[in-house]
Motif scaffolding. Sequence first.
Motif, PDB file in Angstrom:
ATOM      1  N   GLN A 204       0.821  -1.214   0.000  1.00  0.00           N
ATOM      2  CA  GLN A 204       0.000   0.000   0.000  1.00  0.00           C
ATOM      3  C   GLN A 204       0.853   1.262   0.000  1.00  0.00           C
ATOM      4  O   GLN A 204       0.515   2.257  -0.643  1.00  0.00           O
ATOM      5  N   ALA A 205       1.980   1.218   0.730  1.00  0.00           N
ATOM      6  CA  ALA A 205       2.823   2.417   0.872  1.00  0.00           C
ATOM      7  C   ALA A 205       3.647   2.711  -0.365  1.00  0.00           C
ATOM      8  O   ALA A 205       3.961   3.869  -0.652  1.00  0.00           O
ATOM      9  N   TYR A 206       4.025   1.670  -1.127  1.00  0.00           N
ATOM     10  CA  TYR A 206       4.910   1.857  -2.281  1.00  0.00           C
ATOM     11  C   TYR A 206       4.323   1.206  -3.540  1.00  0.00           C
ATOM     12  O   TYR A 206       4.927   0.319  -4.140  1.00  0.00           O
ATOM     13  N   TYR A 260      14.969   2.673  -1.684  1.00  0.00           N
ATOM     14  CA  TYR A 260      15.396   2.743  -0.283  1.00  0.00           C
ATOM     15  C   TYR A 260      15.496   4.180   0.212  1.00  0.00           C
ATOM     16  O   TYR A 260      15.292   4.448   1.398  1.00  0.00           O
ATOM     17  N   THR A 261      15.798   5.108  -0.679  1.00  0.00           N
ATOM     18  CA  THR A 261      15.787   6.520  -0.291  1.00  0.00           C
ATOM     19  C   THR A 261      14.379   6.931   0.130  1.00  0.00           C
ATOM     20  O   THR A 261      14.183   7.600   1.151  1.00  0.00           O
ATOM     21  N   VAL A 266      11.813   9.478   3.360  1.00  0.00           N
ATOM     22  CA  VAL A 266      10.513  10.110   3.146  1.00  0.00           C
ATOM     23  C   VAL A 266       9.406   9.419   3.939  1.00  0.00           C
ATOM     24  O   VAL A 266       8.698  10.056   4.715  1.00  0.00           O
ATOM     25  N   LYS A 267       9.269   8.102   3.779  1.00  0.00           N
ATOM     26  CA  LYS A 267       8.167   7.396   4.440  1.00  0.00           C
ATOM     27  C   LYS A 267       8.545   6.916   5.849  1.00  0.00           C
ATOM     28  O   LYS A 267       7.675   6.782   6.706  1.00  0.00           O
ATOM     29  N   ASN A 300       8.812   9.651  13.108  1.00  0.00           N
ATOM     30  CA  ASN A 300       9.025  10.867  12.319  1.00  0.00           C
ATOM     31  C   ASN A 300      10.090  11.767  12.934  1.00  0.00           C
ATOM     32  O   ASN A 300      10.942  12.310  12.219  1.00  0.00           O
ATOM     33  N   THR A 301      10.067  11.906  14.266  1.00  0.00           N
ATOM     34  CA  THR A 301      11.061  12.774  14.914  1.00  0.00           C
ATOM     35  C   THR A 301      12.473  12.211  14.734  1.00  0.00           C
ATOM     36  O   THR A 301      13.424  12.957  14.501  1.00  0.00           O
ATOM     37  N   THR A 302      12.601  10.872  14.830  1.00  0.00           N
ATOM     38  CA  THR A 302      13.905  10.233  14.639  1.00  0.00           C
ATOM     39  C   THR A 302      14.372  10.395  13.206  1.00  0.00           C
ATOM     40  O   THR A 302      15.542  10.696  12.945  1.00  0.00           O
TER      41      THR A 302
END
Length: 524
Positions: A204-206, A260-261, A266-267, A300-302
């Motif tokens: 779903q994500a990619y 992988y980037t 991004v995700k 997200n913060t990491t």
Amino acid sequence: MSRISLLIRLYHPARIYTVFRVLLTIFLLIRRRPSWLGVHPLAPRPLVSAIERLGASFIKLAQVLATRADFFDERYLESLRQLHDQLPAMPEQDFLEVYGRAFGERDCFCYFDREPLACASIGQVHRARLQNGAEVAVKLRRNRIELVVREDIRLLGWFLALLRPLFSEYTRNSIEAVLSAFRYTILKEVDMAAELSNLERFRQAYPSSGIRMPTPYPEVSSKDALVMSFEEGYRFDDREGLQRLDISFAGLMEKLVLFYTEQMLVKGFFHADPHPGNLLVTPGGELVLLDFGMVSRIPNTTRLAMINMVKAAYERDFELLVHASRKLGIVTDSVPQNELAELAEEIFRIFDSSHLSATSMQELAFGVMGALKEYPFKLPQEIIYVMRASSIIEGLGTSYIENFNGIKDILPILKSSLPRALGEQGTLWGVVSHELQQLPLTMVKFRHLVDTAHQGDLSVHLAEEDRRYLLRSLHRWLKQLAWIALLVALAFYMRGVHHPAAGWLSLVCFGGAALRLFWWSKEI
């Protein structure tokens, strides 16, 4: 094997001793101590042999530790990297028990090959055909593997508590972070339902990544079995097979690096184990990604802190580097400023353009971890997984592309993706437009902040390391204050005692209080 027999085997004194020797070796190597109570660490080969005897949990732990150049020297790292996660097939009785739990009385398959295609410590893969004619791969987990893993995790906890005195506060936090991440990852990996969820979320994500992933069949999957489409192709390390295909390896590598980037920057949801056995190349030149047991989500913060740290290293921005390091939990406010400056200079040196041009991704990763080894800092496990994945991808590239270099060919792509990952826009109008779009939300947040402060409900969240540091400081402060108050009270009490020595004792107490106050002021 019955549950009781399995527990007896897991807690056999000889196995307990082997666990102790393996963990003591790991802890002594991390602390760089020659012995503990007269017991010396195992040499590299005996260590690997002992880990293989202990089975699935310790093999997986060793594979995680094999990336930690900040923990071990090259001799041990090289030996740990040789560990192979391959075991014989399950005994017939175990196979029938697992198959029965997974599928029960349902007639799911018109064909099922009992001879496994591959066997590992967690499970084994069989080829089968569903009743509708679909060719599928069925991944069965080993019988009672979850019980084995949970008991091994319990043993790890016991020995960590026993060997805790070996560690300083900094080192203890680092090894505990590794074991905590390992516990979470391996419990997910032995649950086929968790792997099914990872596979579905990845698809779903990619959806437009250009990388093919198996199609899952959730209606016939369970905690014991994952059923997915059978994917045919050549393993990425099958040089002979791949050379027969008329495909561009440079194009494959670019697609893999971009994928992988997207995952890491991004995700923040990425496949942490892209080794050659998990990557297939179809006759049509498509890349197929397999095995979604080791999937990591970077908060997200990491993720943003990690990106800012790379950005700071490129731009030699000391303040941004320190801020990002604190966000990641690598450093706390207790770290001396001179040590921070020394670490920053070492990181800047590693990322210097002239140094990068002559190094590899793995050398870069090991350089960063080697720099941390010399200082009282820790590296979060999420970053270790990212470094591990990056060095594996570089290894794939060097296998087929002459002069392929992870720094030269991968980092520029990462650098160009930083603005998008940070949500920055490429032009002035883009920045203005983005800020205008965010303005209503910013105003709502500001009003909420003012209302919260007005109601007296404003709270400040501290990183765990900073919280511990403040509590330790408060404990020392209260302890000193209590001693000074006690000595002053004794001094006044002695002044009221009618005894020849009372006056001198009173002066001694006053002097002790004054000295403690002087030393305390020097510490502050």
